[in-house]
Motif scaffolding. Sequence first.
Motif, PDB file in Angstrom:
ATOM      1  N   ARG A  50      -2.380  -7.464  -9.276  1.00  0.00           N
ATOM      2  CA  ARG A  50      -3.480  -6.502  -9.277  1.00  0.00           C
ATOM      3  C   ARG A  50      -2.945  -5.183  -8.771  1.00  0.00           C
ATOM      4  NH1 ARG A  50      -9.657  -6.492  -8.694  1.00  0.00           N
ATOM      5  NH2 ARG A  50     -10.096  -4.865  -7.163  1.00  0.00           N
ATOM      6  N   ASN A  51      -3.154  -4.150  -9.548  1.00  0.00           N
ATOM      7  CA  ASN A  51      -2.664  -2.831  -9.167  1.00  0.00           C
ATOM      8  C   ASN A  51      -3.814  -1.841  -9.194  1.00  0.00           C
ATOM      9  OD1 ASN A  51      -0.077  -1.350  -8.630  1.00  0.00           O
ATOM     10  ND2 ASN A  51      -0.885  -0.077 -10.280  1.00  0.00           N
ATOM     11  N   GLU A  52      -3.972  -1.136  -8.093  1.00  0.00           N
ATOM     12  CA  GLU A  52      -5.044  -0.139  -8.021  1.00  0.00           C
ATOM     13  C   GLU A  52      -4.445   1.238  -7.797  1.00  0.00           C
ATOM     14  OE1 GLU A  52      -7.947  -1.135  -5.055  1.00  0.00           O
ATOM     15  OE2 GLU A  52      -7.936  -3.267  -5.592  1.00  0.00           O
ATOM     16  N   VAL A 103       0.862  -1.184   0.000  1.00  0.00           N
ATOM     17  CA  VAL A 103       0.000   0.000   0.000  1.00  0.00           C
ATOM     18  C   VAL A 103       0.898   1.234   0.000  1.00  0.00           C
ATOM     19  CG1 VAL A 103      -1.682   1.358   1.312  1.00  0.00           C
ATOM     20  CG2 VAL A 103      -1.947  -1.126   1.159  1.00  0.00           C
ATOM     21  N   THR A 104       0.602   2.155  -0.902  1.00  0.00           N
ATOM     22  CA  THR A 104       1.351   3.410  -0.952  1.00  0.00           C
ATOM     23  C   THR A 104       0.364   4.560  -0.803  1.00  0.00           C
ATOM     24  OG1 THR A 104       3.024   2.431  -2.411  1.00  0.00           O
ATOM     25  CG2 THR A 104       2.891   4.831  -2.374  1.00  0.00           C
ATOM     26  N   ARG A 149      -6.457  -1.382 -12.199  1.00  0.00           N
ATOM     27  CA  ARG A 149      -7.630  -0.601 -11.827  1.00  0.00           C
ATOM     28  C   ARG A 149      -7.239   0.817 -11.521  1.00  0.00           C
ATOM     29  NH1 ARG A 149     -12.197  -3.527 -10.465  1.00  0.00           N
ATOM     30  NH2 ARG A 149     -11.638  -5.297 -11.682  1.00  0.00           N
ATOM     31  N   THR A 150      -8.040   1.730 -11.987  1.00  0.00           N
ATOM     32  CA  THR A 150      -7.808   3.121 -11.615  1.00  0.00           C
ATOM     33  C   THR A 150      -9.135   3.721 -11.205  1.00  0.00           C
ATOM     34  OG1 THR A 150      -8.206   3.914 -13.864  1.00  0.00           O
ATOM     35  CG2 THR A 150      -5.936   3.351 -13.311  1.00  0.00           C
ATOM     36  N   HIS A 152       0.810 -10.615  -6.436  1.00  0.00           N
ATOM     37  CA  HIS A 152       1.152  -9.211  -6.183  1.00  0.00           C
ATOM     38  C   HIS A 152      -0.132  -8.397  -6.136  1.00  0.00           C
ATOM     39  CE1 HIS A 152       3.721  -5.567  -6.426  1.00  0.00           C
ATOM     40  NE2 HIS A 152       2.675  -5.065  -7.061  1.00  0.00           N
ATOM     41  N   ILE A 153      -0.388  -7.835  -4.963  1.00  0.00           N
ATOM     42  CA  ILE A 153      -1.566  -6.974  -4.823  1.00  0.00           C
ATOM     43  C   ILE A 153      -1.050  -5.633  -4.324  1.00  0.00           C
ATOM     44  CG2 ILE A 153      -3.765  -6.615  -3.600  1.00  0.00           C
ATOM     45  CD1 ILE A 153      -4.148  -9.187  -4.861  1.00  0.00           C
TER      46      ILE A 153
END
Lengths: 440, 254
Positions: free
Chosen positions: A271-273, A219-220, A302-303, A244-245
Amino acid sequence: MIATQSDAYQESFAAFQADQSATSPAWLNEARQTAWDRFLERGLPTRRDEDWRFTPVASLAGRNYRNVQSLSLASDTVETLLQRAKLDDDFHRLVFVNGHYVEGASSHQDLPEGVVVENLASSIREGRDLAEQLLTQPVGKEESAFTDLNTAFASDGAVIDVADGVTLDRPVHLIFLSVEDGPTACHPRNLIRLGNGSSATVVESYHGRDGDGYFTNAVTQIELAEQANLDHHKLQHEQRDSLHIASSHIDQKEHSRFCSHYFSFGAELARNELNCILDGEEIVSTLNGLYMPTGEQLMDCRTRIDHAKPNCNTYELYKGILDDRARGVFNGKIFVHQDAQKTDAKQSNQALLLSDDAVVNTKPQLEIYADDVKCTHGATIGELDEQALYYLRSRGIPESLARKMLIFAFANDVVQGVEVPAVVQHLEAILLSSHGLPDV
Amino acid sequence: MLEIKNLHARSEDTEILRGINLSVAAGEVHAIMGPNGSGKSTLAHVLAGREDYEITEGEVTYDGKDLLDMEIEERAAEGVFLAYQYPVEISGVSNKYFLKAAINSIHKYRDEPVISRKDFVALLKEKLELLGMDKSMMDRSVNEGFSGGEKKRNEILQMAMLEPKLAVLDETDSGLDIDALKIVSEGVNALRSPERAIIVVTHYQRLLEYIVPDKVHVLAGGKIVRSGDKSLALELEDKGYSFLQSGAETVAAG
């Protein structure tokens, strides 16, 4: 009680709390416990959740991962991965191994006055307000079981804090490696705060060793004050058997500029949000991405952009190149709230399918509550252009090179959007080795 | 150099070429004329190797080799060049890279050393001047955003760079104004040589005032119905294609 897949984390959380609670500040213990309780309540997402419909994560995320409390540091693996991850020796570099900061592998260049670049565990120890502030507040509008899990296990990660008016002269490179034996999990938590008119460039790289599979759950959180300027890059090179989440949560104030460049190559499931809240006028956000799954890989991008105030511009370009039986998911949400008049939002997702068995699910999702806005979105899914292939071949170019030329051309505008030369070179080298152009 | 015998080709269920016979010797320029839909462009693309067409009968011998048995890129490497009626736009690939890739692919096929950067730049400069093209076009994506005339000029530039043995120009005159037509024709004429054969496919006689052919053939209904010298083109210009209908039957009967 019915056993659920979130039980897999029960034992490691108990061990983690036992290990940490005596030394951690009370607010952190509480934040972890609260997040843990919420995680249990939510449970791991299933395909019945709309946001996970095309991304079956439960079996991978429900494995019995070990939380690495102390590093054994198999040093040659670290060194090998580090060499692969390094971009430029002049960068500020923070290296994390299985979630823990490793001073010996990191390198500190001179920092301008008013800049903190350190690891989260140090920030917590020293009682920096930024750590407490961000770890105790909700992480943006898209909280999930995974952000809860990250907070429950939050102990280390990168902290970049830049004072008003300061320009961080060189990029900060954050390298996350997974090297410990067995199925391991790590939960890096990164905090980036840029003061008024300050600017910085950050690169996150993720790598890991071959083996039993591992799980990175990052989380960033990013806060950009007025006129701040952040160029953010992420190079996702996890091992093929890993999960990788990651989610990034960006809060932008007036006249700030945020540019995200996401490049996804690794992991079995990635998965990248990105969640951007545009909480001020005259903000510009650019979200660019390139994902290139092959084999059985699944990449989910995802954005979410919340236009909360008037006169902001967002530009979004995501491109996917999918081969073999790879799957891709793109979901782009844009919310234009009632106050956000004169919003200009552009979104484009383009996917190139190199095989008949590759699949991409793309879903633009625009919700507009203001009446004077410009929003455009487009999604294209196609194969290599047969006419173009024929044209190139009819000039003597062999089919294999012709295909490479067209694939490289497709990917290249996302790569050329990057402004850090070392990152561009790194990406070109990858494109050259897999789908790219030889020097002819 | 090129020997076409009884060539039949179809696209899906439609037979387009119905028995073409044509012989072109090195050093000659042949014009193939004919009404729309007569199969002119199909013939050009069948020679280049386009995979949309199925060859059902006949043979094509090029330089003593079976042309129809070669891959598209092999034909090009053996010296066959097609200047397209509708050149393809390729976003993200620069003209310069494309040309160098083409030249060196052909060199590799022929076991010749690759062209040096310096020689390539010099050759390109010379050919650009020949065709009155600005060198800035070479840094742009292949044909992307080019006007119709620029695209046609770019085809001839490629031809000049690749120096084919057999060049087929498919409706190179369409969409060109008179000035562009002159420049393109000069580019083609500069390539006329005793070792090279050129086939000019065109609907109108106009181009043939600038590229004067040795022989003119009229294609109708997938066959060559008349052959003659350059005066045939003028006769066509005068009478139109309609008079050919009877001619076609005559040939068939004869």
